[in-house]
Design a protein around this motif. Structure first.
Motif, short mmCIF file in Angstrom:
data_model
loop_
_atom_site.label_atom_id
_atom_site.label_comp_id
_atom_site.label_asym_id
_atom_site.label_seq_id
_atom_site.Cartn_x
_atom_site.Cartn_y
_atom_site.Cartn_z
N VAL A 277 0.91 -1.13 0.06
CA VAL A 277 0.00 0.16 -0.05
C VAL A 277 0.89 1.26 0.19
CG1 VAL A 277 -1.69 1.25 1.10
CG2 VAL A 277 -1.86 -1.31 1.17
N ALA A 278 1.77 1.39 1.18
CA ALA A 278 2.33 2.51 1.16
C ALA A 278 3.49 2.77 0.24
CB ALA A 278 2.99 2.89 2.54
N PHE A 279 4.19 1.61 -0.28
CA PHE A 279 5.31 1.99 -1.23
C PHE A 279 4.89 1.42 -2.65
CE2 PHE A 279 8.44 1.41 2.27
CZ PHE A 279 8.51 2.68 2.39
N ALA A 280 3.58 1.22 -3.01
CA ALA A 280 3.11 0.77 -4.28
C ALA A 280 3.37 2.01 -5.32
CB ALA A 280 1.61 0.41 -4.17
N ASP A 281 3.56 1.73 -6.43
CA ASP A 281 4.02 2.91 -7.19
C ASP A 281 2.61 3.37 -7.91
OD1 ASP A 281 5.18 4.65 -8.90
OD2 ASP A 281 6.05 3.09 -10.42
N GLY A 282 2.61 4.85 -7.74
CA GLY A 282 1.42 5.69 -7.96
C GLY A 282 1.54 6.27 -9.23
N LYS A 283 2.84 6.20 -9.94
CA LYS A 283 2.79 7.04 -11.25
C LYS A 283 1.96 6.82 -12.33
CE LYS A 283 6.33 7.72 -15.02
NZ LYS A 283 7.93 7.45 -15.62
N ALA A 284 1.30 5.57 -12.41
CA ALA A 284 0.25 5.45 -13.40
C ALA A 284 -1.07 6.47 -13.22
CB ALA A 284 -0.09 3.91 -13.77
N ASN A 285 -1.19 6.46 -11.92
CA ASN A 285 -2.49 7.13 -11.32
C ASN A 285 -2.21 8.72 -11.24
OD1 ASN A 285 -3.87 4.68 -11.27
ND2 ASN A 285 -3.19 4.10 -9.59
N GLY A 286 -1.07 9.09 -11.66
CA GLY A 286 -0.72 10.44 -11.33
C GLY A 286 -0.19 10.80 -10.21
N GLY A 287 0.16 9.84 -9.47
CA GLY A 287 0.72 10.11 -8.08
C GLY A 287 2.04 10.15 -8.09
N PRO A 288 2.89 9.84 -6.80
CA PRO A 288 4.21 9.88 -6.72
C PRO A 288 4.91 8.59 -7.62
CG PRO A 288 3.36 10.40 -4.64
CD PRO A 288 2.39 9.93 -5.28
N LYS A 289 6.09 8.66 -8.07
CA LYS A 289 6.68 7.67 -8.49
C LYS A 289 7.43 7.02 -7.27
CE LYS A 289 9.13 4.74 -11.12
NZ LYS A 289 8.63 3.43 -11.45
N ILE A 290 7.19 5.67 -7.03
CA ILE A 290 7.88 5.24 -5.81
C ILE A 290 8.25 3.53 -6.61
CG2 ILE A 290 7.56 4.02 -3.65
CD1 ILE A 290 5.23 5.90 -3.48
N THR A 291 9.71 3.40 -5.94
CA THR A 291 10.07 2.03 -6.30
C THR A 291 10.59 1.57 -4.77
OG1 THR A 291 10.76 2.56 -8.42
CG2 THR A 291 11.79 0.47 -7.42
N ALA A 292 10.15 0.43 -4.33
CA ALA A 292 10.67 -0.16 -3.02
C ALA A 292 10.73 -1.46 -3.38
CB ALA A 292 9.42 0.15 -2.16
N ILE A 293 12.18 -1.89 -3.50
CA ILE A 293 12.49 -3.30 -3.68
C ILE A 293 13.31 -3.91 -2.78
CG2 ILE A 293 13.59 -4.73 -5.61
CD1 ILE A 293 11.03 -3.49 -6.60
N ASN A 294 13.01 -5.07 -2.68
CA ASN A 294 14.13 -5.66 -1.60
C ASN A 294 14.59 -7.18 -2.44
OD1 ASN A 294 13.80 -4.77 1.26
ND2 ASN A 294 11.58 -5.00 0.54
N GLY A 295 15.74 -7.45 -2.17
CA GLY A 295 16.42 -8.71 -2.73
C GLY A 295 17.29 -9.31 -1.93
N VAL A 296 17.28 -10.71 -2.28
CA VAL A 296 18.21 -11.70 -1.38
C VAL A 296 18.78 -12.25 -2.10
CG1 VAL A 296 18.04 -13.46 0.51
CG2 VAL A 296 16.35 -11.48 0.53
N TRP A 297 20.06 -12.43 -2.02
CA TRP A 297 21.11 -13.34 -2.79
C TRP A 297 21.69 -14.08 -1.94
CZ3 TRP A 297 19.95 -8.43 -3.66
CH2 TRP A 297 19.59 -7.87 -4.68
N VAL A 298 21.46 -15.61 -2.20
CA VAL A 298 22.34 -16.58 -1.28
C VAL A 298 22.92 -17.60 -2.35
CG1 VAL A 298 21.42 -18.58 0.14
CG2 VAL A 298 19.94 -16.69 -0.02
N GLU A 299 24.18 -17.85 -1.52
CA GLU A 299 25.16 -18.92 -2.01
C GLU A 299 24.59 -20.31 -2.76
OE1 GLU A 299 27.59 -21.58 -3.60
OE2 GLU A 299 28.10 -19.33 -3.58
#
Length: 291
Positions: free
Chosen positions: A80-102
């Motif tokens: 909700v809070a970090f969903a990208d709203g650019k398409a709806n005329g709202g703020p552009k938001i990118t909130a990404i998490n990544g996990v890299w494991v051996e």
């Protein structure tokens, strides 16, 4: 700082989720206070509690010690809070998490499912043992791509080697337009007062709108500048400015902010008032520390 309407989660009622979110806000400010006290006292400082909390929550989940409340709050924040709203005329938001494991390490399927479906994280098994430098380069590209090129070479040479087992990554990008625009022609140099008692001349933005969301409190003022919302009615974003009345009052204000439960909710201007003059300095800050 964001103000958002909470949408009920399947595991928690709306009231319970709001309570947990407020507890998390208090915890975020307390954490911010600790970082300032240990790493950034009397210096320019930028810090994202949400980013550090992402790592801590994911790490807790890997040890099966994350509570359902914490998972629900994390999921609500991500969807909700970090969903990208650019398409709806709202703020552009990118909130990404990544996990890299051996890739040679065992990975429980339920853990991978939790990362992807609950934490909305990228999960990849990589070859740290024989291709550590290549993986480091790929991780830096991931960060750069997710921040529109603003953050480059986050992981310096030597930070990833053949003994690395796991890397967590978080990228948070926000770009919004002001609800009340600032005119470039009104930007003028003014004196900005420093903590050491001196001042420097810096560009200040001025608004053509004389009615703003401002609240006078004991020893300080709060200004809220809303961002353009677009068609999204479930949330709104604003930038909060806290200004001590005294030129040397910043330290006491920060201590009050980071130690008072409910500080943000209790100092949230809801009505516009008329101002004689509004000027905000233009600034750019870079900050880093070992967590």
């Amino acid at each position: 700082m964001s103000v958002l309407e909470i949408i009920a989660s399947p595991s928690l009622s709306k009231k319970e989720l709001q309570k947990e979110m407020k507890k998390q806000n208090d915890a975020d400010l307390a954490l911010t206070g600790k970082v300032i006290a240990s790493k950034a006292r009397n210096s320019n400082f930028v810090f994202s509690p949400a980013s550090l909390k992402s790592f801590l929550t994911i790490e807790a989940a890997s040890a099966s010690s994350a509570t359902e409340e914490r998972k629900a709050v994390f999921n609500e924040t991500a969807t909700v809070a970090f969903a990208d709203g650019k398409a709806n005329g709202g703020p552009k938001i990118t909130a990404i998490n990544g996990v890299w494991v051996e890739q040679s390490l065992p990975v429980d399927h339920s853990y991978k499912n939790l990362l992807v479906n609950v934490f909305k994280a990228t999960f990849t098994q990589v070859d740290f043992r024989s291709k550590a430098e290549q993986v480091r380069t790929e991780l830096n590209k991931w960060v750069s791509d997710q921040t529109n090129g603003l953050i480059k070479d986050l992981l310096p040479h030597g930070s990833v080697d053949n003994k690395t087992d796991k890397v967590y990554g978080n990228a948070l990008y926000f770009k919004g337009a002001w609800e009340d625009k600032f005119s470039k022609s009104k930007t003028k140099d003014r004196d900005f007062h420093l903590l050491n008692g001196t001042s420097v001349s810096v560009p200040f933005m001025s608004s053509g709108h004389d009615r703003q969301y401002v609240q006078r409190c004991g020893g300080f003022k709060v200004l809220v500048l809303p961002f353009r919302q677009g068609l999204d009615i479930n949330r709104s974003f604003s930038m909060y400015f806290y200004l001590p009345d005294k030129k040397d009052g910043l330290d006491n204000l920060v201590k009050k902010m980071t130690s008072t439960p409910g500080f943000v909710d209790n100092h949230n201007p809801t009505c516009r008032v008329k101002l004689g003059d509004l000027a905000i300095p233009k600034f750019k800050i870079s900050f880093g520390f070992e967590a």
